[in-house]
Design an enzyme around this catalytic site. Sequence first.
Site, PDB file in Angstrom:
ATOM      1  N   ASP A   1       1.790  16.639  -1.408  1.00  0.00           N
ATOM      2  CA  ASP A   1       2.209  15.730  -0.350  1.00  0.00           C
ATOM      3  C   ASP A   1       1.865  16.376   0.980  1.00  0.00           C
ATOM      4  O   ASP A   1       1.830  17.615   1.084  1.00  0.00           O
ATOM      5  CB  ASP A   1       3.724  15.471  -0.427  1.00  0.00           C
ATOM      6  CG  ASP A   1       4.152  14.274   0.415  1.00  0.00           C
ATOM      7  OD1 ASP A   1       4.199  13.155  -0.135  1.00  0.00           O
ATOM      8  OD2 ASP A   1       4.416  14.459   1.617  1.00  0.00           O
TER       9      ASP A   1
ATOM     10  N   ARG B   1       1.777  -6.979   0.786  1.00  0.00           N
ATOM     11  CA  ARG B   1       0.991  -5.826   0.347  1.00  0.00           C
ATOM     12  C   ARG B   1      -0.318  -5.737   1.129  1.00  0.00           C
ATOM     13  O   ARG B   1      -0.813  -4.657   1.417  1.00  0.00           O
ATOM     14  CB  ARG B   1       0.717  -5.933  -1.156  1.00  0.00           C
ATOM     15  CG  ARG B   1       1.973  -5.810  -2.010  1.00  0.00           C
ATOM     16  CD  ARG B   1       1.656  -5.935  -3.485  1.00  0.00           C
ATOM     17  NE  ARG B   1       2.860  -5.847  -4.303  1.00  0.00           N
ATOM     18  CZ  ARG B   1       3.480  -6.887  -4.843  1.00  0.00           C
ATOM     19  NH1 ARG B   1       3.037  -8.107  -4.613  1.00  0.00           N
ATOM     20  NH2 ARG B   1       4.540  -6.717  -5.587  1.00  0.00           N
TER      21      ARG B   1
ATOM     22  N   SER C   1      -2.951   0.594 -11.214  1.00  0.00           N
ATOM     23  CA  SER C   1      -1.840   0.127 -12.057  1.00  0.00           C
ATOM     24  C   SER C   1      -1.806  -1.397 -12.118  1.00  0.00           C
ATOM     25  O   SER C   1      -1.268  -1.981 -13.054  1.00  0.00           O
ATOM     26  CB  SER C   1      -0.501   0.663 -11.536  1.00  0.00           C
ATOM     27  OG  SER C   1      -0.363   0.411 -10.153  1.00  0.00           O
TER      28      SER C   1
ATOM     29  N   ASP D   1       3.966  -6.337 -12.869  1.00  0.00           N
ATOM     30  CA  ASP D   1       4.203  -7.787 -12.751  1.00  0.00           C
ATOM     31  C   ASP D   1       4.314  -8.408 -14.145  1.00  0.00           C
ATOM     32  O   ASP D   1       5.159  -9.282 -14.390  1.00  0.00           O
ATOM     33  CB  ASP D   1       3.048  -8.461 -11.997  1.00  0.00           C
ATOM     34  CG  ASP D   1       2.744  -7.785 -10.678  1.00  0.00           C
ATOM     35  OD1 ASP D   1       3.197  -8.266  -9.638  1.00  0.00           O
ATOM     36  OD2 ASP D   1       2.045  -6.767 -10.715  1.00  0.00           O
TER      37      ASP D   1
ATOM     38  N   ALA E   1       5.235  -6.861 -16.881  1.00  0.00           N
ATOM     39  CA  ALA E   1       6.519  -6.447 -17.458  1.00  0.00           C
ATOM     40  C   ALA E   1       7.652  -7.293 -16.889  1.00  0.00           C
ATOM     41  O   ALA E   1       8.576  -7.689 -17.623  1.00  0.00           O
ATOM     42  CB  ALA E   1       6.764  -4.967 -17.162  1.00  0.00           C
ATOM     43  N   ARG E   2       7.581  -7.596 -15.593  1.00  0.00           N
ATOM     44  CA  ARG E   2       8.606  -8.451 -14.986  1.00  0.00           C
ATOM     45  C   ARG E   2       8.602  -9.846 -15.616  1.00  0.00           C
ATOM     46  O   ARG E   2       9.662 -10.435 -15.871  1.00  0.00           O
ATOM     47  CB  ARG E   2       8.363  -8.569 -13.473  1.00  0.00           C
ATOM     48  CG  ARG E   2       8.722  -7.312 -12.700  1.00  0.00           C
ATOM     49  CD  ARG E   2       8.201  -7.355 -11.271  1.00  0.00           C
ATOM     50  NE  ARG E   2       8.730  -6.250 -10.479  1.00  0.00           N
ATOM     51  CZ  ARG E   2       8.154  -5.760  -9.381  1.00  0.00           C
ATOM     52  NH1 ARG E   2       7.020  -6.302  -8.949  1.00  0.00           N
ATOM     53  NH2 ARG E   2       8.697  -4.764  -8.726  1.00  0.00           N
TER      54      ARG E   2
ATOM     55  N   HIS F   1      -2.625  -8.026  -7.482  1.00  0.00           N
ATOM     56  CA  HIS F   1      -1.227  -7.587  -7.539  1.00  0.00           C
ATOM     57  C   HIS F   1      -0.624  -7.971  -6.187  1.00  0.00           C
ATOM     58  O   HIS F   1      -0.670  -7.213  -5.228  1.00  0.00           O
ATOM     59  CB  HIS F   1      -1.159  -6.077  -7.759  1.00  0.00           C
ATOM     60  CG  HIS F   1       0.230  -5.500  -7.597  1.00  0.00           C
ATOM     61  ND1 HIS F   1       1.305  -5.950  -8.319  1.00  0.00           N
ATOM     62  CD2 HIS F   1       0.700  -4.517  -6.796  1.00  0.00           C
ATOM     63  CE1 HIS F   1       2.383  -5.253  -7.973  1.00  0.00           C
ATOM     64  NE2 HIS F   1       2.044  -4.384  -7.038  1.00  0.00           N
TER      65      HIS F   1
END
Length: 315
Positions: A38, A91, A146, A151, A153-154, A178
């Site tokens: 980071d 996004r 990813s 989405d 899974a949701r 996405h």
Amino acid sequence: MGTLNNRKVAVIGCGFVGAASAFAIMESGLFSEMVLIDMNKDKAEGEALDISHGLPFSKPMQIYAGDYKDISDAAVIVVTAGAGQKPGETRLDLVKKNVSIFKSIIPQISEVNKDAIMLIVANPVDILTYTAWKLSGYPENRVFGSGTTLDTARLKYLLGQHLDVDSRSVHAFIVGEHGDSEIAVWSSANVSGIPINRFCEMRGHFHHEEAMQRIAEDVKNSAYEIINKKGATYYGIAMSVRRILEAIIRDEKTILPISSIQHDNHGVSGIAFSMPAIVGKNGVEATVPISLSPEEEKALKESASTLQKVIDDVF
């Protein structure tokens, strides 16, 4: 280039998503070494220490904060670095900020490691996957995002709740961007092979159009709702990262809706967005042809067009 260590993973970016992903990775037992990077070294060191203190309850693993030189032998590099999505922000609003961050990060990765698989998690994931591919020089199969894994899974979760059935028995995909133009593929959705509408009727639900629209909207707005309530989303995406890494490290050939560069997929080429793909030790092994209704196909092309416009603006 040296030999890659298949038991080593790197996580770049230790914000909410990076830290949650690192924790999920530790819990998975897939790796024996994890390096956290980071721009705030203290943050990376703090996360490494905090996660390491749980190792007596998990499996032996070396977890430490490092620099880019430390990722030269990592088999998988997970990139979560970037500005987070704020309440009221889409996004795509993040594009310019995060493309700029990637212009700093990605060349540093490819300078020390050209052979890993790079998993992009930062948003907007489709644009940043394309950016990482362009900047890294990696082959397409080894840099992907990813995408709509979370989405999807949701969608499965909400359908499981709606139908009072185990969400793992629900088979359905979210495809495309996405983001706000994503598409729920109802035409092929099923519960253990039973078409979704028929299964709904078995469970006493008959207002299909209304329910489909509501559930698709709930999926699309999930992130906004969570961000409004708690400031950020990170547990769900962390579990998605873990699932994708399982498919890679265990060479599972799992079909997941990840974001990858498309080639004449329903007429879409040259951009990254999510379609089901076979994921294994070589990254994206093949995209899976999915049948779409004419309405879904039209929506997919509109989603692709939205992304293409952003790419044209940025590049």
